[in-house]
Every structure is written in C-alpha cells, then in structure tokens.
Design a protein around this motif. Structure first.
Motif, PDB file in Angstrom:
ATOM      1  N   ALA A 120       0.847  -1.198   0.000  1.00 49.83           N
ATOM      2  CA  ALA A 120       0.000   0.000   0.000  1.00 49.83           C
ATOM      3  C   ALA A 120       0.881   1.246   0.000  1.00 49.83           C
ATOM      4  O   ALA A 120       1.990   1.239   0.524  1.00 49.83           O
ATOM      5  CB  ALA A 120      -0.920   0.005   1.218  1.00 49.83           C
TER       6      ALA A 120
ATOM      7  N   GLU B  74      -4.728  -4.265   0.438  1.00 50.26           N
ATOM      8  CA  GLU B  74      -3.491  -4.606  -0.250  1.00 50.26           C
ATOM      9  C   GLU B  74      -3.461  -3.974  -1.639  1.00 50.26           C
ATOM     10  O   GLU B  74      -4.457  -3.979  -2.358  1.00 50.26           O
ATOM     11  CB  GLU B  74      -3.404  -6.124  -0.379  1.00 50.26           C
ATOM     12  CG  GLU B  74      -2.196  -6.621  -1.117  1.00 50.26           C
ATOM     13  CD  GLU B  74      -2.146  -8.133  -1.188  1.00 50.26           C
ATOM     14  OE1 GLU B  74      -1.504  -8.637  -2.116  1.00 50.26           O
ATOM     15  OE2 GLU B  74      -2.744  -8.802  -0.328  1.00 50.26           O
ATOM     16  N   GLY B  75      -2.311  -3.382  -1.988  1.00 42.83           N
ATOM     17  CA  GLY B  75      -2.132  -2.824  -3.321  1.00 42.83           C
ATOM     18  C   GLY B  75      -2.901  -1.545  -3.600  1.00 42.83           C
ATOM     19  O   GLY B  75      -3.046  -1.146  -4.747  1.00 42.83           O
ATOM     20  N   HIS B  76      -3.384  -0.874  -2.561  1.00 40.35           N
ATOM     21  CA  HIS B  76      -4.127   0.371  -2.738  1.00 40.35           C
ATOM     22  C   HIS B  76      -3.260   1.567  -2.356  1.00 40.35           C
ATOM     23  O   HIS B  76      -2.271   1.436  -1.646  1.00 40.35           O
ATOM     24  CB  HIS B  76      -5.385   0.375  -1.870  1.00 40.35           C
ATOM     25  CG  HIS B  76      -6.534  -0.357  -2.466  1.00 40.35           C
ATOM     26  ND1 HIS B  76      -6.483  -1.681  -2.822  1.00 40.35           N
ATOM     27  CD2 HIS B  76      -7.781   0.057  -2.781  1.00 40.35           C
ATOM     28  CE1 HIS B  76      -7.645  -2.053  -3.317  1.00 40.35           C
ATOM     29  NE2 HIS B  76      -8.457  -1.008  -3.310  1.00 40.35           N
ATOM     30  N   SER B  77      -3.667   2.733  -2.808  1.00 41.65           N
ATOM     31  CA  SER B  77      -3.076   4.008  -2.406  1.00 41.65           C
ATOM     32  C   SER B  77      -4.100   4.737  -1.556  1.00 41.65           C
ATOM     33  O   SER B  77      -5.306   4.555  -1.744  1.00 41.65           O
ATOM     34  CB  SER B  77      -2.742   4.859  -3.630  1.00 41.65           C
ATOM     35  OG  SER B  77      -1.771   4.228  -4.427  1.00 41.65           O
TER      36      SER B  77
ATOM     37  N   SER C  65      -9.036   5.582  -0.024  1.00 42.23           N
ATOM     38  CA  SER C  65      -8.144   4.701  -0.775  1.00 42.23           C
ATOM     39  C   SER C  65      -8.750   4.310  -2.108  1.00 42.23           C
ATOM     40  O   SER C  65      -9.962   4.363  -2.301  1.00 42.23           O
ATOM     41  CB  SER C  65      -7.813   3.450   0.040  1.00 42.23           C
ATOM     42  OG  SER C  65      -8.945   2.652   0.237  1.00 42.23           O
ATOM     43  N   TRP C  66      -7.865   3.935  -3.038  1.00 43.17           N
ATOM     44  CA  TRP C  66      -8.255   3.471  -4.368  1.00 43.17           C
ATOM     45  C   TRP C  66      -7.192   2.488  -4.831  1.00 43.17           C
ATOM     46  O   TRP C  66      -6.063   2.525  -4.350  1.00 43.17           O
ATOM     47  CB  TRP C  66      -8.389   4.653  -5.336  1.00 43.17           C
ATOM     48  CG  TRP C  66      -7.091   5.374  -5.560  1.00 43.17           C
ATOM     49  CD1 TRP C  66      -6.166   5.122  -6.525  1.00 43.17           C
ATOM     50  CD2 TRP C  66      -6.567   6.444  -4.770  1.00 43.17           C
ATOM     51  NE1 TRP C  66      -5.095   5.972  -6.402  1.00 43.17           N
ATOM     52  CE2 TRP C  66      -5.307   6.793  -5.319  1.00 43.17           C
ATOM     53  CE3 TRP C  66      -7.010   7.131  -3.654  1.00 43.17           C
ATOM     54  CZ2 TRP C  66      -4.510   7.792  -4.794  1.00 43.17           C
ATOM     55  CZ3 TRP C  66      -6.200   8.133  -3.126  1.00 43.17           C
ATOM     56  CH2 TRP C  66      -4.986   8.462  -3.700  1.00 43.17           C
ATOM     57  N   PRO C  67      -7.535   1.603  -5.755  1.00 43.54           N
ATOM     58  CA  PRO C  67      -6.541   0.642  -6.245  1.00 43.54           C
ATOM     59  C   PRO C  67      -5.371   1.357  -6.913  1.00 43.54           C
ATOM     60  O   PRO C  67      -5.575   2.258  -7.720  1.00 43.54           O
ATOM     61  CB  PRO C  67      -7.305  -0.201  -7.258  1.00 43.54           C
ATOM     62  CG  PRO C  67      -8.747  -0.014  -6.902  1.00 43.54           C
ATOM     63  CD  PRO C  67      -8.857   1.367  -6.320  1.00 43.54           C
ATOM     64  N   SER C  68      -4.150   0.975  -6.564  1.00 45.97           N
ATOM     65  CA  SER C  68      -2.968   1.556  -7.196  1.00 45.97           C
ATOM     66  C   SER C  68      -2.949   1.187  -8.663  1.00 45.97           C
ATOM     67  O   SER C  68      -3.430   0.123  -9.050  1.00 45.97           O
ATOM     68  CB  SER C  68      -1.697   1.046  -6.523  1.00 45.97           C
ATOM     69  OG  SER C  68      -1.623   1.541  -5.210  1.00 45.97           O
TER      70      SER C  68
ATOM     71  N   LYS D 123      -4.454   3.007 -11.007  1.00 43.40           N
ATOM     72  CA  LYS D 123      -5.567   3.628 -11.718  1.00 43.40           C
ATOM     73  C   LYS D 123      -5.065   4.792 -12.556  1.00 43.40           C
ATOM     74  O   LYS D 123      -4.081   5.442 -12.226  1.00 43.40           O
ATOM     75  CB  LYS D 123      -6.615   4.163 -10.734  1.00 43.40           C
ATOM     76  CG  LYS D 123      -7.473   3.097 -10.121  1.00 43.40           C
ATOM     77  CD  LYS D 123      -8.565   2.744 -11.073  1.00 43.40           C
ATOM     78  CE  LYS D 123      -9.603   1.895 -10.375  1.00 43.40           C
ATOM     79  NZ  LYS D 123     -10.708   1.560 -11.201  1.00 43.40           N
TER      80      LYS D 123
END
Length: 75
Positions: free
Chosen positions: A34, A48-51, A59-62, A64
């Motif tokens: 993250a 996991e794997g979000h920003s 948060s949002w998925p990395s 994007k």
C-alpha cells in the motif's frame, strides 16, 4: 464505566510506503504494497495494493489512470 483502551495498534503489511507526515490512527490494517500519501490521516483499513491520501484518507486501487507513478517522482 470506561471503555477499554485499544492496545492493538495499526498493522502494516509488507512493502508499505508512507509519505512524510502521514498519520495512522487506531487499530487499522494497511495491506501489503500500500502507498500512503504525505500528510494523510488514515483512520480506516487500506487494502493490499491500494493508495490512500487525504484527511481523512480515502483509498483506491494503485495503478488507476491519473496516478503519478513512483518512478517519475524526482528525489
């Protein structure tokens, strides 16, 4: 009667990157890989794997569209 204090604290996954001044409050989980933005105030779980960025952080998925790749940031 007082509620018991939360003694669990935050849980950080592998490869988490936190920006300068980021605050992680309470017993939240930050998933593997993250990214936490500078001065973010994290009060809920980041998958996991979000920003995550903002106060309070969202948060949002990395990966994007519109996200600045870490490789393009000058150091």
């Amino acid at each position: 009667a007082r509620a018991p204090f939360d003694t669990q604290g935050p849980r950080l996954g592998e490869g988490v990157v936190g920006g300068t001044g980021a605050k992680i409050l309470g017993s939240v989980s930050i998933g593997d890989r993250a990214l936490i933005g500078a001065n973010a105030v994290v009060v809920s779980d980041v998958p996991e794997g979000h920003s995550a960025a903002g106060a309070p952080a969202q948060s949002w998925p990395s990966g994007k569209r519109g996200q600045i790749p870490m490789t393009s940031v000058s150091r």
